[in-house]
Design a protein around this motif. Sequence first.
Motif, PDB file in Angstrom:
ATOM      1  N   TYR A 247      -0.989  -0.661   6.908  1.00  0.00           N
ATOM      2  CA  TYR A 247      -1.845  -0.245   8.085  1.00  0.00           C
ATOM      3  C   TYR A 247      -1.631  -1.328   8.936  1.00  0.00           C
ATOM      4  O   TYR A 247      -1.364  -2.725   8.541  1.00  0.00           O
ATOM      5  N   ILE A 248      -1.680  -1.054  10.197  1.00  0.00           N
ATOM      6  CA  ILE A 248      -1.865  -2.390  11.116  1.00  0.00           C
ATOM      7  C   ILE A 248      -3.528  -2.355  11.641  1.00  0.00           C
ATOM      8  O   ILE A 248      -3.893  -1.267  11.697  1.00  0.00           O
ATOM      9  N   VAL A 249      -4.059  -3.623  11.142  1.00  0.00           N
ATOM     10  CA  VAL A 249      -5.391  -3.754  11.151  1.00  0.00           C
ATOM     11  C   VAL A 249      -5.799  -4.756  12.457  1.00  0.00           C
ATOM     12  O   VAL A 249      -5.227  -5.860  12.322  1.00  0.00           O
ATOM     13  N   VAL A 250      -6.745  -4.496  13.143  1.00  0.00           N
ATOM     14  CA  VAL A 250      -7.019  -5.044  14.288  1.00  0.00           C
ATOM     15  C   VAL A 250      -8.690  -5.624  14.141  1.00  0.00           C
ATOM     16  O   VAL A 250      -9.431  -4.829  13.897  1.00  0.00           O
ATOM     17  N   LEU A 251      -8.907  -6.775  14.403  1.00  0.00           N
ATOM     18  CA  LEU A 251     -10.161  -7.263  14.452  1.00  0.00           C
ATOM     19  C   LEU A 251     -10.414  -7.652  15.638  1.00  0.00           C
ATOM     20  O   LEU A 251      -9.750  -8.456  16.513  1.00  0.00           O
TER      21      LEU A 251
END
Length: 427
Positions: A247-251
């Motif tokens: 997955y591409i995870v964005v904070l």
Amino acid sequence: MAVQFSELTADMQIKIASFTNKLLELCQKGTTIQQLLDVGYETLGNPLLLVDISLCFMAHAGGNTIKNEPLWEWTLSKGYVTEQYVNSIMENNVDEDNGQTEDSNLILWEYGLLNHRQLVGNVLKNRQSIAYLKILEYNKPITEYDEHILITLCKFLSLTIKNSNENFSSINPLVDSFITALINQKLYDHDAINERARAFNLKLYDNLYVITIELNNTNKNQDRIYYLKRKMQNYFNRDTIIIYDKYIVVLFDVKSENIFNANELSLFNKLLEKYNCRAGISKTFHNLYDLSEYYKQTITSLSIGKQLHSSQRILNYDDYIVTHMILSFGDKAHLNLLIHPIVKFLIRIDKEKNSDFFETLCAYLKHNQDVTLTSKALHIHYNTLKYRINRITELTNIDFDDSELLFEIQLSEKVLKLIKQIGNEKM
């Protein structure tokens, strides 16, 4: 177009062996990527450019001599290749199972947008691409000898590049590893988390969200994932974006309480549509310590969206909290237990008498027991609605002042809709 190889002459074999020995000596002394490229440039006589698999600049040799190759000039000045070039690469995948030798599959010719031909070598580690080495046919023609030298240089670069792809595709690898440790809960001490955030100069607004972007099957090859990560970094203007478990995870941090306004939401939806992705969005939170739990919310949103066959690109956990509760109950007991007896009774009457009591009751509660609004919503006469409500009261003795009872009936409606959508329970 993959390169075809013929038999090497004795002279070529000697020269390749000599080049290999020179690289071995450098490696024994503790060489750098730049030193390897310098030796390669000295041997090959044409400019060399090394980029990571997200096609961002890593190193070059002889690139500053180029005056009429816009793609190379752009990459050296901007630090990444143009989107036009990236799109051309993504659209022209090379068939690797073409019967060529192992070495011939490590390099390929590129033409197209370039003013000069260039030969591209694949730098592999554990059979995974970690970088690409490009030689531009600028000063002199590229020979078969050059092709073998390029392959050899790629193999030595693989040994020299010590870290994984994430480090080269990230603006701040320390932040990458920090966020990964928070997600997998390797870091769990509050003080340690706050200290590392300060040490890494991670300054965030008070309102935090996790956005997890799920890629479709065609986007899950390694090159594509790192390219999309770069696109998301540009879109969100954040360094706090990692690749985790495919997955591409964005904070994502914001000043306001709402993550997006209407225009931003529309633009994000269009971006996801362009790359055929979906995104799960967590509820807001305020402490990095909690990041793992809110990441799980995004995964839950994506999972529920898939179960419900939702066509939405953006799946917000706020919209799925009740559904998540119902499904969690369904993992332990039959969902039918959540359906109130009044609801079961009205559904049975509707089937026997061909009436619409249950639908009427749901609409009446949805519109806060407003007869005018409910009759308009159901497209029936005001008096018809009043008759149905009176009849429902006679049949069930329902108390419309009992808020807990009304909640259970509305919950029953949600359960029934969910059963119908997922199709794995029976009334």
